[in-house]
Write an enzyme that holds these catalytic residues in place. Structure first.
Site, PDB file in Angstrom:
ATOM      1  N   GLY B 194      78.421 -56.534  -6.094  1.00  9.21           N
ATOM      2  CA  GLY B 194      79.262 -55.548  -6.446  1.00  9.21           C
ATOM      3  C   GLY B 194      78.813 -53.981  -6.200  1.00  9.21           C
ATOM      4  O   GLY B 194      77.932 -53.959  -5.623  1.00  9.21           O
ATOM      5  N   ASP B 219      84.638 -63.398   0.407  1.00  7.26           N
ATOM      6  CA  ASP B 219      84.215 -63.296  -0.904  1.00  7.26           C
ATOM      7  C   ASP B 219      83.144 -62.161  -0.877  1.00  7.26           C
ATOM      8  O   ASP B 219      82.227 -62.380  -0.218  1.00  7.26           O
ATOM      9  CB  ASP B 219      83.403 -64.756  -1.206  1.00  7.26           C
ATOM     10  CG  ASP B 219      84.080 -65.208  -2.503  1.00  7.26           C
ATOM     11  OD1 ASP B 219      84.193 -66.570  -2.473  1.00  7.26           O
ATOM     12  OD2 ASP B 219      84.499 -64.551  -3.397  1.00  7.26           O
ATOM     13  N   LEU B 220      83.193 -61.237  -1.859  1.00  6.09           N
ATOM     14  CA  LEU B 220      82.367 -60.279  -1.895  1.00  6.09           C
ATOM     15  C   LEU B 220      81.025 -60.484  -2.129  1.00  6.09           C
ATOM     16  O   LEU B 220      80.885 -61.220  -3.154  1.00  6.09           O
ATOM     17  CB  LEU B 220      82.898 -59.228  -2.997  1.00  6.09           C
ATOM     18  CG  LEU B 220      82.073 -57.995  -3.309  1.00  6.09           C
ATOM     19  CD1 LEU B 220      82.314 -57.082  -1.845  1.00  6.09           C
ATOM     20  CD2 LEU B 220      82.571 -57.333  -4.449  1.00  6.09           C
ATOM     21  N   ASP B 221      80.401 -59.900  -0.904  1.00  6.45           N
ATOM     22  CA  ASP B 221      78.702 -60.379  -1.053  1.00  6.45           C
ATOM     23  C   ASP B 221      78.344 -61.879  -1.549  1.00  6.45           C
ATOM     24  O   ASP B 221      77.320 -62.150  -1.673  1.00  6.45           O
ATOM     25  CB  ASP B 221      78.171 -59.607  -2.494  1.00  6.45           C
ATOM     26  CG  ASP B 221      78.307 -58.011  -2.314  1.00  6.45           C
ATOM     27  OD1 ASP B 221      78.529 -57.291  -3.341  1.00  6.45           O
ATOM     28  OD2 ASP B 221      78.382 -57.528  -1.204  1.00  6.45           O
ATOM     29  N   GLU B 222      79.312 -62.636  -0.909  1.00  5.19           N
ATOM     30  CA  GLU B 222      78.819 -64.064  -1.064  1.00  5.19           C
ATOM     31  C   GLU B 222      78.714 -64.777   0.221  1.00  5.19           C
ATOM     32  O   GLU B 222      78.537 -66.239   0.149  1.00  5.19           O
ATOM     33  CB  GLU B 222      80.351 -64.893  -1.869  1.00  5.19           C
ATOM     34  CG  GLU B 222      80.519 -64.348  -3.216  1.00  5.19           C
ATOM     35  CD  GLU B 222      79.720 -64.771  -4.451  1.00  5.19           C
ATOM     36  OE1 GLU B 222      78.531 -65.505  -4.036  1.00  5.19           O
ATOM     37  OE2 GLU B 222      79.800 -64.295  -5.396  1.00  5.19           O
TER      38      GLU B 222
END
Lengths: 277, 277, 277, 277
Positions: B194, B219-222
């Site tokens: 994030g 998925d954020l940064d996943e």
């Protein structure tokens, strides 16, 4: 051997001058000085090591009266620190510390080792270090910790090292031994807190794994970090391979953190550490 | 220049033998072969690079018919890949890529740069690379992405590199460009996902910071991690100092990840990557 | 447990296909294959690990007849390797190996330890490993090595590990045990060969020190490098501090090199090594 | 902006106290103090940074009179340093510095770039930095350096950065610009001094390569080391691959060394450096 002075206080002008002045009066032989100001919190930290005769009580008094109110002053004469090591089943961190103890690669005394399993009793025997088997079987966490605390009370160690000790400690236990509990967590915090960090690392597909030595607080794996190291991995590593590669990092990091704490090089501030290496 | 074959399929005995046999028939000059079996999922991966004349259609046909059902076979003739770079304000990753492009340290073509701010227009001009300013001001995310997609549609790039592009992408956008979107995140994932990871790192008091290049998923940064690097820090680093130190890591990691993808050395599998370097 | 095949031969088209074909006939379960061609010397290297029943004699025969003339084929059935460790006074590398032996972190057997001083006899006793004190006092190098060779002859080890064994070996000794002698040198070769590398490092004012594990040849510290690691240092390190910091690197590097050799992952070629990790 | 005081003198008791006392009188806002004593040579080093009004002439006077004889005192008011960059053909180090200059990632001014080839003229033009082509063709070393010195004389830079400048300098040139000449050598010194270090590294079969930034003395590649970094390599790397991998290290190391020198954090002592980071 060196005497160490650790000072933490509100920052103000002239602190280094005044502090060194007090030591200069004593004509001690200063071997190292390190200072740092955390600007956000306006807090001053200093570590001084020196040799030579010195009226420690007088120095303490002069410092307290000269420094800002509520200054923390710790004068630590040269004295070997005593350590209790808590273990579970894994041998690598304990083995590292026992060898470093036997040959005094680290200047400390291992009073005893406490294990919640018996597996490492023989290793301790090989190094002629007392081993106490305090099983947690069938006990509530608090009840088990009562037994641990009895043993800890007996030794009154300067530090308690959790060398891959796998039981989760209660907040009360952490609080009781605040500032004395060092843990090695087998991940690069804050990644992969909690259980099975290598499996978590494997699942995430990271290309680097690590280990973190930290002081224990009541928050799981959230305490002030002392040191961290990493080792690269790749897709060919199973979770088990990562665990194997990680063990060497864990034991080196734990030993390094222990050395820093034994040499009184670590300040805790706002859940972080200041290291004067 | 090399032709690359990438194969992913269910594992079974004799795959390497059969695959290399098909190439042997063509008498090509194989320059490198790498294979890996992910045991947990029983999946086989292979990358072959070769030079010399070859009936690619025939090879594709023979491979498909010989390999297990639903095998993924990609034959990539030597052809420079075209890249779109998305930026916001920070210059360091873009600058790194532009220099590497100009001198062909990396074998790719920068079709254009798209920025949601104008700051980096002049840097692009210095390198004679087209710059498109597509502001997100006053627009909903989806509306802004419609404009982005128009530009992307125009170029039809092989890859889209997010070089410190700071806007959060919608899942639809990530899905639309699946497998083509590479991002550099300014932390050592999965730590500090994030916003403001350096501030998070500073607050946690870590002794190591890092950067992670990864494929973007919804998925954020996943998404699958391609590569990561770290640099040590200490208590004297403010969040701003960490950010400064981190930038050099970010740009090197992004360039390294881009090279691996440009050279078709990366397989994506179960949200992780297999790299044949 | 795995059987390993190691192949080195002149490169030609179709080698991987033919080699894997021979194994495919045996229907073994191949667990890993790695291959590499050294283009300058036009030499091909391959390592295959597999499990399952196999007519090894037949495979050897088929390989020899199929491969280019003078191919080197080594078929290594699963069998724990036996190791002799040579030491002088320093304990850290020996201690690392003894712990890894006791807990089988490394899959090997320590037949015995030979020391030219008695200092480490007790450590060996702690681990119930035979220790032979073979003093070099008053002896010519050759005479001392006659005694060493008698002991080595008795054990017929697969490998001889020089774990901070400080005596310089004669070229004859190195030749006699060619390919079996692994040494840890306390510098990052080729920097600081010979004696007192930490003092040399200190005098040069390097900011990084390291350790190198290598096969021993008749050229001092010039043999094929297996692995190397480094650790940063700075101006506050005395030569003694560098030595202390270096010891942890030395033992980890030596253990890592030993693991690679025990797992038959190392090829020697033109005074260098090819590692299939 | 900060004023920096650098002090080097013979060690004696009370130095820190006296020095900080002089600043305390001025009531400046001290932002950082670092001190170090080199015990072998009994020499004291201190760096102080501060902000706020200060009678610098008075401070200089008081320090000189208070400190041991022959103390070196340097008071550096905040002022951007001017740098000349010397280049040959390779672009990567120059490119790194030009970007960092343009965006003031480093606080310095590039007065001009001098190249003994014309290749990098256009890159300088892209960044609107003056470029002087001073060919060495057909000239003796000394004659070429006369031309260089004319240009250097014109600019009177604070520092001269050799950014992969490949000509060997005469001892006279090094002496003339003593303390101002920073070079990046593409190896991990003291390994592989001289020409073609990557080829040397390849031939030696090292598993790690590196780069070293150092002050230039009349001894080739033997000057005080400022910083070094490494990157792992393996048997798959040709000398050319090592060179490619090394370039990213070279430019980052050079930039880091330049920052340390620009921030007056570097002391030279006995052919080594003391860094107060």
């Amino acid at each position: 051997m060196e005497t160490i002075i650790k000072i933490a206080c509100r920052d103000e002008k002239g602190l280094v001058h005044k502090i060194t002045g007090i030591l200069y009066e004593q004509l001690v032989n200063v071997t190292q000085t390190n200072e740092f100001v955390d600007e956000e919190s306006d807090r001053f930290f200093m570590r001084i090591s020196f040799t030579g005769p010195c009226d420690l009580a007088l120095v303490q008094e002069r410092l307290i009266s000269m420094l800002p109110k509520q200054a923390e002053v710790e004068i630590i004469p040269p004295k070997q620190k005593r350590v209790l090591i808590l273990v579970t089943k894994e041998h690598h961190c304990l083995g590292e510390l026992l060898i470093k103890y036997q040959y005094q690669d680290l200047n400390f005394k291992v009073d005893a080792v406490i294990g919640n399993h018996e597996d490492l009793a023989s290793l301790c025997q090989q190094f002629q270090v007392p081993f106490h088997f305090i099983s947690a079987g069938g006990l509530e966490r608090e009840a088990h910790e009562v037994l641990l605390n009895q043993q800890i009370e007996f030794y009154q160690p300067d530090l308690i090292v959790l060398a891959k000790y796998m039981r989760i400690l209660t907040p009360q236990f952490s609080l009781k031994h605040k500032g004395k509990l060092i843990n090695i967590h087998h991940s690069f915090l804050p990644a992969f807190i909690g259980a099975r960090p290598y499996q978590q690392a494997f699942d995430r597909g990271v290309k680097i794994i690590g280990a973190t030595a930290h002081f224990v607080t009541d928050d799981l794996d959230e305490g002030p970090i002392i040191c961290q190291e990493i080792v690269p991995v790749n897709h060919t590593y199973s979770a088990k391979d990562m665990s194997k590669a990680g063990k060497d990092v864990e034991k080196i990091v734990l030993a390094k953190a222990l050395r820093l704490v034994l040499e009184d090089r670590v300040f805790i501030h706002q859940n972080k550490t200041i290291l004067f290496e």
